[in-house]
Scaffold this active site. Sequence first.
Site, mmCIF file in Angstrom:
data_model
loop_
_atom_site.group_PDB
_atom_site.id
_atom_site.type_symbol
_atom_site.label_atom_id
_atom_site.label_comp_id
_atom_site.label_asym_id
_atom_site.label_seq_id
_atom_site.Cartn_x
_atom_site.Cartn_y
_atom_site.Cartn_z
ATOM 1 N N HIS A 264 -8.833 -3.941 -3.107
ATOM 2 C CA HIS A 264 -7.996 -3.166 -2.188
ATOM 3 C C HIS A 264 -8.438 -1.703 -2.192
ATOM 4 O O HIS A 264 -8.584 -1.074 -1.134
ATOM 5 C CB HIS A 264 -6.529 -3.310 -2.614
ATOM 6 C CG HIS A 264 -5.550 -2.556 -1.787
ATOM 7 N ND1 HIS A 264 -4.660 -3.190 -0.946
ATOM 8 C CD2 HIS A 264 -5.284 -1.226 -1.669
ATOM 9 C CE1 HIS A 264 -3.902 -2.278 -0.353
ATOM 10 N NE2 HIS A 264 -4.250 -1.080 -0.782
ATOM 11 N N GLU A 265 -8.676 -1.151 -3.393
ATOM 12 C CA GLU A 265 -9.057 0.257 -3.504
ATOM 13 C C GLU A 265 -10.458 0.515 -2.961
ATOM 14 O O GLU A 265 -10.689 1.515 -2.269
ATOM 15 C CB GLU A 265 -8.943 0.727 -4.957
ATOM 16 C CG GLU A 265 -7.525 0.740 -5.480
ATOM 17 C CD GLU A 265 -6.566 1.484 -4.564
ATOM 18 O OE1 GLU A 265 -6.809 2.668 -4.270
ATOM 19 O OE2 GLU A 265 -5.562 0.879 -4.137
ATOM 20 N N CYS B 205 0.848 -1.192 0.000
ATOM 21 C CA CYS B 205 0.000 0.000 0.000
ATOM 22 C C CYS B 205 0.884 1.243 0.000
ATOM 23 O O CYS B 205 1.864 1.305 0.746
ATOM 24 C CB CYS B 205 -0.894 -0.017 1.240
ATOM 25 S SG CYS B 205 -2.075 1.339 1.301
ATOM 26 N N HIS C 23 -10.288 0.738 0.665
ATOM 27 C CA HIS C 23 -9.835 2.071 1.097
ATOM 28 C C HIS C 23 -11.022 3.028 1.209
ATOM 29 O O HIS C 23 -11.138 3.775 2.189
ATOM 30 C CB HIS C 23 -8.831 2.670 0.109
ATOM 31 C CG HIS C 23 -7.411 2.407 0.433
ATOM 32 N ND1 HIS C 23 -6.834 2.739 1.641
ATOM 33 C CD2 HIS C 23 -6.420 1.847 -0.310
ATOM 34 C CE1 HIS C 23 -5.562 2.393 1.632
ATOM 35 N NE2 HIS C 23 -5.275 1.841 0.466
#
Length: 173
Positions: A131-132, A89, A135
């Site tokens: 993953h995004e 990250c 976030h």
Amino acid sequence: MKKEKIILFGEMALREKAREVKIFHKKIHALIDTMKYTLSAAKDGAALAANQIAVLKRITVIDYMDEYIEMVNPEIISFSGEQFDYEGCLSFPGFSGEVKRAKTVVVKYNDRNGNEIQIERSGKMARCIQHEIDHLNGILFVDKMEEKYLFNDENGTKIPVEDVLKISNTLNH
């Protein structure tokens, strides 16, 4: 074009849920352009979520696997399979850890003009998208790790995930 500072684990914006974009105007276009530039200037970056530059809007830019995607208000509408692999990250540079993710995802999102798009991706790109989107929901990859350590391949060090969770405010979240 101005490069924004990518905030690091421990900053509260990484733990907040980003807000939906409802109006698609020049300011959103400028933000996306800034994010694209910031990502291109980052070492080894595959993608960037708006809250990584302390902007709580549901936007991510992905430049990975020979594909560039701008996603506004992304939402996973279906997923299948599972895969295990290492992730890093930009908000915790140099370290990676193994995370279980869906192997394939179908994602619905808006482009910068508000048009709705739906795509299906598998493998590493599916991992990156998940993953995004995490976030944008205030979730960090360390939250999903089962291993006890994050590793730094460059210098061979390791850090206990428990310590990273403390600095990333997970235990108080």
